[in-house]
Scaffold this active site. Structure first.
Site: not given
Ligand code: UDP
Length: 327
Positions: A75, A140
């Protein structure tokens, strides 16, 4: 078990891959190397370079190897960057994870451990439990929350067993692996780069938060302890099909306290300069990790901030250019 570790060339994923191997598992690391380092991948692991949004690469991987579970770390992870470039975060973190989950389910893989974050929570001036309000302050955190929600639907509809582990601030180092993001945006490695003479000073992002010294408070958890919880969660999935757990020490330290602790550990002055707030930062994020302790029997071992920073300092001193020289 044969386990697929996405992002296993990164900071936390590589430590987990190492612990899995030490526990006797077979490990395949899948990593794009956009953020990770080949040299961080433990030598006992099989390495495959690829992107999580590449369905055909995942199909080939899962057809060739029979996996008993996936630990998904791959990620983008920078809260500040996610506020400037949200599209990259939604594309990589959400769309990429969906492709991975969909392919895994199609291949009958039923165990999934997901690297989630405390950034899913709203700021709170007391330790956060998993029942606290969910309100990410940055894109995020929103991407991680969306993946948790996708996992939950696959659990309900397809029988996927999953653990979403909400990390507070991962830090520290093991003898072979440390924190080396590119670019570096995390507080402790940045402070240690000042100690190495690679930066003139560390910046304090905001001194006007509603905290005792005006700087943000975080819960710093050693990467080896964090990694240990993944092995426990993986095993616990046989009894608990759905686990959502905080992983932190339960102690909050301000940015100024972290810098002061680094001064004590290194014996250096480490100049700090106050700057405006960084968009997307919650004032206070501290874990109540009681559920992980109870359900997994998890017991963090390196809980003292000085000891955590000392382990990071040892790694940075011996790897002043991170993995670059070793790659
Ligand atoms: N921080 C800071 N200066 C830096 C980097 C980070 O003051 O150069 C602060 C940041 O605003 C946050 C805390 O340190 O309050 C931890 O930030 P980091 O990026 O390490 O982790 P995050 O909490 O964003 O996951």
């Amino acid at each position: 078990m044969h386990l697929l570790v996405t992002g296993g060339a990164g900071f936390i994923g590589s430590v987990v891959a190492d612990q899995l191997l030490q526990a006797g598992h077979r490990v395949t690391v899948f990593d794009s190397l956009i953020k990770g380092y080949r040299a961080a991948v433990p030598s006992g692991a099989t390495f495959v370079r690829g992107e999580i949004h590449d369905r055909s690469a995942l199909e080939a991987l899962m057809t060739a190897g029979k996996f008993d579970g996936i630990l998904h770390f791959a990620a983008f992870i920078e809260a500040g960057e996610s506020m400037r470039e949200p599209g990259r975060y939604f594309q990589n973190n959400v769309a990429g994870s969906l492709t991975l989950i969909e392919t895994a389910v199609a291949h009958g893989i039923s165990r999934f451990v997901f690297s989630s974050t405390a950034a899913v929570y709203a700021s709170k001036d007391a330790p956060l439990t998993e029942a606290d309000p969910i309100a990410p302050a940055n894109a995020y955190g929103a991407t991680k929350l969306m993946v948790e929600q996708i996992l939950d639907w696959y659990a309900r509809l397809k029988g996927l067993r999953y653990a979403a582990l909400r990390y507070f601030n991962a830090c520290g180092a093991t003898p072979g692996r440390g924190e080396a993001h590119r670019p570096e945006t995390h507080l402790i490695p940045l402070v240690l780069q000042v100690a190495l003479g690679q930066r003139s000073h560390v910046e304090i992002f905001g001194a006007d938060y509603p905290t005792p010294d005006g700087t943000c408070i975080r819960d710093y958890i050693h990467v080896a302890d964090l990694a240990q919880a993944h092995l426990l969660a993986l095993a616990a999935l046989d009894q608990h099909p759905r686990l959502i757990l905080n992983l932190g020490n339960g102690a909050g330290y301000s940015v100024r306290q972290v810098i002061e602790a680094a001064r004590q550990v290194t014996g250096l002055r480490l100049p700090a300069v106050e700057k405006p707030r960084r968009p997307g930062d919650a004032a206070i994020l501290v874990a109540d990790a009681g559920a992980a302790r109870r359900l997994l029997g998890w017991q963090p071992r390196i809980t003292d901030l000085h000891e955590i920073i000392a382990s990071a300092w040892e790694w940075h001193r011996t790897h002043p250019h991170g993995y670059v020289a070793a790659s």
